[in-house]
Design a protein around this motif. Structure first.
Motif, PDB file in Angstrom:
ATOM      1  N   SER A 102      69.043  21.226 -10.602  1.00  0.00           N
ATOM      2  CA  SER A 102      69.705  21.528  -9.337  1.00  0.00           C
ATOM      3  C   SER A 102      69.254  20.504  -8.291  1.00  0.00           C
ATOM      4  CB  SER A 102      69.341  22.935  -8.873  1.00  0.00           C
ATOM      5  OG  SER A 102      67.947  23.025  -8.608  1.00  0.00           O
ATOM      6  N   PRO A 103      70.036  20.306  -7.227  1.00  0.00           N
ATOM      7  CA  PRO A 103      69.620  19.351  -6.180  1.00  0.00           C
ATOM      8  C   PRO A 103      68.230  19.656  -5.613  1.00  0.00           C
ATOM      9  CG  PRO A 103      71.913  19.983  -5.880  1.00  0.00           C
ATOM     10  CD  PRO A 103      71.374  20.862  -6.973  1.00  0.00           C
ATOM     11  N   LYS A 104      67.908  20.938  -5.468  1.00  0.00           N
ATOM     12  CA  LYS A 104      66.601  21.313  -4.923  1.00  0.00           C
ATOM     13  C   LYS A 104      65.479  20.894  -5.864  1.00  0.00           C
ATOM     14  CE  LYS A 104      64.004  25.291  -3.195  1.00  0.00           C
ATOM     15  NZ  LYS A 104      64.037  26.768  -2.967  1.00  0.00           N
ATOM     16  N   ARG A 105      65.650  21.164  -7.155  1.00  0.00           N
ATOM     17  CA  ARG A 105      64.619  20.788  -8.133  1.00  0.00           C
ATOM     18  C   ARG A 105      64.502  19.273  -8.244  1.00  0.00           C
ATOM     19  NH1 ARG A 105      65.187  23.700 -13.745  1.00  0.00           N
ATOM     20  NH2 ARG A 105      63.222  22.596 -14.016  1.00  0.00           N
ATOM     21  N   PHE A 106      65.638  18.579  -8.188  1.00  0.00           N
ATOM     22  CA  PHE A 106      65.604  17.119  -8.263  1.00  0.00           C
ATOM     23  C   PHE A 106      64.868  16.536  -7.062  1.00  0.00           C
ATOM     24  CE2 PHE A 106      67.435  12.993  -7.128  1.00  0.00           C
ATOM     25  CZ  PHE A 106      67.146  12.276  -8.283  1.00  0.00           C
ATOM     26  N   LEU A 107      65.128  17.073  -5.876  1.00  0.00           N
ATOM     27  CA  LEU A 107      64.456  16.593  -4.669  1.00  0.00           C
ATOM     28  C   LEU A 107      62.956  16.856  -4.732  1.00  0.00           C
ATOM     29  CD1 LEU A 107      64.715  15.350  -1.860  1.00  0.00           C
ATOM     30  CD2 LEU A 107      65.123  17.644  -0.953  1.00  0.00           C
ATOM     31  N   LEU A 108      62.584  18.027  -5.222  1.00  0.00           N
ATOM     32  CA  LEU A 108      61.168  18.350  -5.367  1.00  0.00           C
ATOM     33  C   LEU A 108      60.501  17.415  -6.367  1.00  0.00           C
ATOM     34  CD1 LEU A 108      58.750  20.200  -4.805  1.00  0.00           C
ATOM     35  CD2 LEU A 108      59.591  21.709  -6.615  1.00  0.00           C
ATOM     36  N   LEU A 109      61.164  17.185  -7.510  1.00  0.00           N
ATOM     37  CA  LEU A 109      60.621  16.282  -8.525  1.00  0.00           C
ATOM     38  C   LEU A 109      60.452  14.874  -7.959  1.00  0.00           C
ATOM     39  CD1 LEU A 109      59.887  15.565 -11.489  1.00  0.00           C
ATOM     40  CD2 LEU A 109      62.329  15.173 -11.865  1.00  0.00           C
ATOM     41  N   PHE A 110      61.480  14.378  -7.271  1.00  0.00           N
ATOM     42  CA  PHE A 110      61.427  13.025  -6.722  1.00  0.00           C
ATOM     43  C   PHE A 110      60.323  12.903  -5.677  1.00  0.00           C
ATOM     44  CE2 PHE A 110      62.809   9.759  -3.692  1.00  0.00           C
ATOM     45  CZ  PHE A 110      62.965   8.678  -4.559  1.00  0.00           C
ATOM     46  N   THR A 111      60.135  13.933  -4.867  1.00  0.00           N
ATOM     47  CA  THR A 111      59.099  13.899  -3.838  1.00  0.00           C
ATOM     48  C   THR A 111      57.703  13.846  -4.451  1.00  0.00           C
ATOM     49  OG1 THR A 111      60.517  15.159  -2.328  1.00  0.00           O
ATOM     50  CG2 THR A 111      58.150  15.092  -1.834  1.00  0.00           C
ATOM     51  N   VAL A 112      57.466  14.706  -5.438  1.00  0.00           N
ATOM     52  CA  VAL A 112      56.148  14.746  -6.089  1.00  0.00           C
ATOM     53  C   VAL A 112      55.853  13.429  -6.794  1.00  0.00           C
ATOM     54  CG1 VAL A 112      54.797  15.856  -7.902  1.00  0.00           C
ATOM     55  CG2 VAL A 112      56.165  17.249  -6.348  1.00  0.00           C
ATOM     56  N   LEU A 113      56.844  12.906  -7.533  1.00  0.00           N
ATOM     57  CA  LEU A 113      56.635  11.651  -8.249  1.00  0.00           C
ATOM     58  C   LEU A 113      56.432  10.486  -7.288  1.00  0.00           C
ATOM     59  CD1 LEU A 113      59.214  11.898 -11.191  1.00  0.00           C
ATOM     60  CD2 LEU A 113      56.751  12.316 -11.239  1.00  0.00           C
ATOM     61  N   SER A 114      57.161  10.487  -6.173  1.00  0.00           N
ATOM     62  CA  SER A 114      57.032   9.397  -5.211  1.00  0.00           C
ATOM     63  C   SER A 114      55.649   9.387  -4.571  1.00  0.00           C
ATOM     64  CB  SER A 114      58.113   9.513  -4.128  1.00  0.00           C
ATOM     65  OG  SER A 114      59.398   9.365  -4.689  1.00  0.00           O
ATOM     66  N   LEU A 115      55.154  10.565  -4.199  1.00  0.00           N
ATOM     67  CA  LEU A 115      53.814  10.637  -3.615  1.00  0.00           C
ATOM     68  C   LEU A 115      52.757  10.173  -4.613  1.00  0.00           C
ATOM     69  CD1 LEU A 115      54.034  14.056  -1.709  1.00  0.00           C
ATOM     70  CD2 LEU A 115      54.046  11.754  -0.715  1.00  0.00           C
ATOM     71  N   SER A 116      52.908  10.583  -5.865  1.00  0.00           N
ATOM     72  CA  SER A 116      51.962  10.147  -6.904  1.00  0.00           C
ATOM     73  C   SER A 116      52.067   8.654  -7.148  1.00  0.00           C
ATOM     74  CB  SER A 116      52.228  10.911  -8.204  1.00  0.00           C
ATOM     75  OG  SER A 116      52.133  12.301  -8.014  1.00  0.00           O
ATOM     76  N   ALA A 117      53.310   8.138  -7.172  1.00  0.00           N
ATOM     77  CA  ALA A 117      53.519   6.715  -7.441  1.00  0.00           C
ATOM     78  C   ALA A 117      52.929   5.842  -6.341  1.00  0.00           C
ATOM     79  CB  ALA A 117      55.014   6.430  -7.601  1.00  0.00           C
ATOM     80  N   ILE A 118      53.028   6.285  -5.088  1.00  0.00           N
ATOM     81  CA  ILE A 118      52.458   5.514  -3.981  1.00  0.00           C
ATOM     82  C   ILE A 118      50.943   5.387  -4.141  1.00  0.00           C
ATOM     83  CG2 ILE A 118      52.013   5.549  -1.496  1.00  0.00           C
ATOM     84  CD1 ILE A 118      54.794   6.832  -1.159  1.00  0.00           C
ATOM     85  N   GLY A 119      50.302   6.494  -4.475  1.00  0.00           N
ATOM     86  CA  GLY A 119      48.855   6.454  -4.694  1.00  0.00           C
ATOM     87  C   GLY A 119      48.467   5.554  -5.847  1.00  0.00           C
ATOM     88  N   VAL A 120      49.223   5.639  -6.949  1.00  0.00           N
ATOM     89  CA  VAL A 120      48.932   4.810  -8.122  1.00  0.00           C
ATOM     90  C   VAL A 120      49.190   3.336  -7.824  1.00  0.00           C
ATOM     91  CG1 VAL A 120      49.659   4.312 -10.494  1.00  0.00           C
ATOM     92  CG2 VAL A 120      49.347   6.677  -9.753  1.00  0.00           C
ATOM     93  N   PHE A 121      50.213   3.047  -7.010  1.00  0.00           N
ATOM     94  CA  PHE A 121      50.529   1.661  -6.655  1.00  0.00           C
ATOM     95  C   PHE A 121      49.348   0.995  -5.952  1.00  0.00           C
ATOM     96  CE2 PHE A 121      52.025  -1.137  -3.195  1.00  0.00           C
ATOM     97  CZ  PHE A 121      52.516  -2.190  -3.960  1.00  0.00           C
ATOM     98  N   PHE A 122      48.818   1.636  -4.929  1.00  0.00           N
ATOM     99  CA  PHE A 122      47.692   1.042  -4.197  1.00  0.00           C
ATOM    100  C   PHE A 122      46.428   1.008  -5.049  1.00  0.00           C
ATOM    101  CE2 PHE A 122      50.435   2.286  -0.603  1.00  0.00           C
ATOM    102  CZ  PHE A 122      50.483   1.072   0.060  1.00  0.00           C
ATOM    103  N   THR A 123      46.247   2.021  -5.874  1.00  0.00           N
ATOM    104  CA  THR A 123      45.095   2.012  -6.784  1.00  0.00           C
ATOM    105  C   THR A 123      45.196   0.858  -7.769  1.00  0.00           C
ATOM    106  OG1 THR A 123      44.926   4.426  -6.619  1.00  0.00           O
ATOM    107  CG2 THR A 123      43.804   3.368  -8.463  1.00  0.00           C
ATOM    108  N   GLY A 124      46.410   0.611  -8.285  1.00  0.00           N
ATOM    109  CA  GLY A 124      46.619  -0.509  -9.207  1.00  0.00           C
ATOM    110  C   GLY A 124      46.341  -1.847  -8.558  1.00  0.00           C
ATOM    111  N   MET A 125      46.752  -2.008  -7.303  1.00  0.00           N
ATOM    112  CA  MET A 125      46.479  -3.264  -6.597  1.00  0.00           C
ATOM    113  C   MET A 125      44.987  -3.486  -6.426  1.00  0.00           C
ATOM    114  SD  MET A 125      49.383  -3.413  -3.592  1.00  0.00           S
ATOM    115  CE  MET A 125      48.563  -4.849  -2.881  1.00  0.00           C
TER     116      MET A 125
END
Length: 226
Positions: free
Chosen positions: A45-68
């Motif tokens: 559903s749009p709500k679940r997709f938005l929640l999934l995208f938000t959680v993954l984006s927040l995690s990805a941002i942290g991993v991006f800076f950690t990787g650098m």
């Protein structure tokens, strides 16, 4: 995705996750992410997709800076472009693993998975029904945790979530639940050695073979040529 055999689906997704884990091929990671995202869009559903995208984006941002930071510390080089590429590769993995996991959970019922593991891999009934019981009891644990917490507070005891004062009563209740469940199954004539029939039967169809070969061949080609 829902038409695929749960066992085949499980092992294909695990294999893809391992392939992604042992390389930094960002192109392959992005392709796998997009393909599986398209496969599960209709199941979200749009709500679940938005929640999934938000959680993954927040995690990805942290991993991006950690990787650098990790790249700079390990290489001792001031190559910002390479560090950004490494960080993006790590962040892309977060999206890929999240989408792969969602693709499996959104299209598979736990009971169907256990039945499939019994029929395709010979999972023993004792272990299978133990897994079912564990998944059924998992939603009860938060409620029981609150009850134990309130009970301790009524006695003037403040215990943290990892305190033995809090964990021991929860462990005792879990053991009692397992004993009651075992007695209930025994009283209803459960026999682990007896031949059993299944309410739902699962077979490995041509569609499963096509899915398996396409995913494995695609990952191999992507690893070599991308």
């Amino acid at each position: 995705m829902k038409k695929l055999n749960p066992t085949v689906k499980l092992f294909v997704i695990l294999a893809l996750a391992l392939v992604i884990s042992f390389q930094t091929n960002s192109r392959l990671t992005v392709i796998v992410t997009i393909v599986f995202l398209l496969l599960i869009l209709k199941d979200l559903s749009p709500k679940r997709f938005l929640l999934l995208f938000t959680v993954l984006s927040l995690s990805a941002i942290g991993v991006f800076f950690t990787g650098m930071i990790f790249y700079h510390d390990q290489t001792a080089q001031d190559n910002q472009k390479q560090a950004i590429q490494y960080g993006l590769a790590m962040a892309a993995r977060v999206y890929c693993f999240g989408i792969l996991g969602t693709a499996f959970t959104a299209s598979t019922e736990i009971v169907d998975l256990i039945y499939s593991l019994q029929q395709q891999l010979g999972l023993t009934p004792v272990f299978a029904y133990g897994l079912m019981a564990a998944f059924q009891m998992a939603p009860i644990l938060p409620t029981e945790s609150k009850n134990i917490k309130h009970s301790l507070q009524s006695r003037g005891i403040n215990a943290g979530p990892f305190s033995m004062t809090f964990l021991i009563p929860l462990l005792v209740k879990s053991v009692r639940w397992s004993e009651l469940l075992a007695d209930a199954m025994t009283s209803r004539g459960f026999d682990a050695a007896a031949k059993r029939s299944y309410a739902k039967t699962f077979v490995i169809s041509q569609l499963d073979w096509v899915f398996l070969l396409c995913c494995l061949a695609g990952s191999a080609i992507g690893t070599i040529y991308l």
